[in-house]
Motif scaffolding. Structure first.
Motif: not given
Length: 253
Positions: A41-53, A86-88, A190-194, A196-201
């Protein structure tokens, strides 16, 4: 990854990009699709957020004429979307996966309720418009955009519905203009969250999934901007509800 899986993910991306541009809630298409193929679920959510940019970019560009006169408003609202995203995103990475699996069904259910009640909510909101948005009303708007950004950075399904509902109540603009603003703010989140994901995890990112969803959602964003207004709203809502129920069942089972 089989050719069937590749095709299904791309088609889900097209569908999500179209729905995101027109209404919002595209994640309710791509996220359960990824879950059905066994992605965590977490990996799917992160990858999904990146793709939807990619879909957010093409959808926002498609609405460029509607938002041309709203640049000042976008400048005012964009920082709240950025901070909220960023917070989310950080909450998604900090909270344990078990928390995500427990929270997401509730978020999906909330999103579905908003989708179903959308027409009545917008009809009521249209009667609340004021010509100027200042003082406490503006503060409420900024706080609402911030919270919607947090929600979008954490999960994102129906973020567009939340934004449209909020802005319909607090802003005097027409629905198509608000939809254009929604697309830009959603892209920022979506771009900001993407990022953050790339930097942190970055280990949570499945780049094959990102690429497939990006291809599909970019096409969907173009389609959504061109033909979205002519699509029957009841059909979109019905589709979102059905897929959302499937997502809840998959997560709970």
């Amino acid at each position: 990854m089989s050719w069937f899986e590749v095709g299904a993910i791309i088609l889900a991306g097209v569908w999500a990009g179209t729905i995101n541009t027109v209404v919002g809630s595209g994640t309710l298409v791509t996220f359960p699709t990824l879950l059905s193929f066994g992605y965590p679920p977490v990996s799917a959510n992160i990858s999904n957020s990146l793709g939807l940019v990619a879909g957010g970019a093409s959808g926002a560009w498609g609405y460029r004429h509607e938002i041309r006169s709203l640049r000042t408003l976008l400048v005012q609202l964009a920082p709240a979307s950025f901070v909220g995203a960023v917070i989310g995103a950080l909450l998604l990475l900090v909270l344990p996966p078990e928390a995500f699996e427990a929270i997401v069904p509730v978020l999906i259910l909330l999103a579905l309720v908003l989708v179903v009640l959308g027409p009545r909510l917008n009809a009521w909101a249209a009667r609340q418009h004021a010509e100027q948005v200042t003082g406490p009303r503006f503060v409420v708007l900024i706080v609402g955009i911030l919270l919607a950004g947090m929600y979008g950075g954490y999960f994102g399904a129906a973020q567009g519905v939340l934004l449209i509902g909020l802005m319909s109540v607090l802003l005097p603009n027409g629905l198509q203009e608000l939809n254009g603003v929604k697309n830009v703010l959603g892209l920022i989140v979506n771009f900001t969250a993407a990022v953050v994901f790339l930097i942190v995890d970055p280990a949570q990112v499945n780049w094959a999934v990102v690429g497939l969803i990006a291809i599909g959602s970019f096409i969907g964003g173009v389609l959504g901007a061109r033909i979205g207004r002519s699509m029957p709203p009841w059909l979109l809502r019905l589709t979102i509800v059905v897929i959302g129920v499937v997502a809840i069942v998959v997560l709970l089972v």
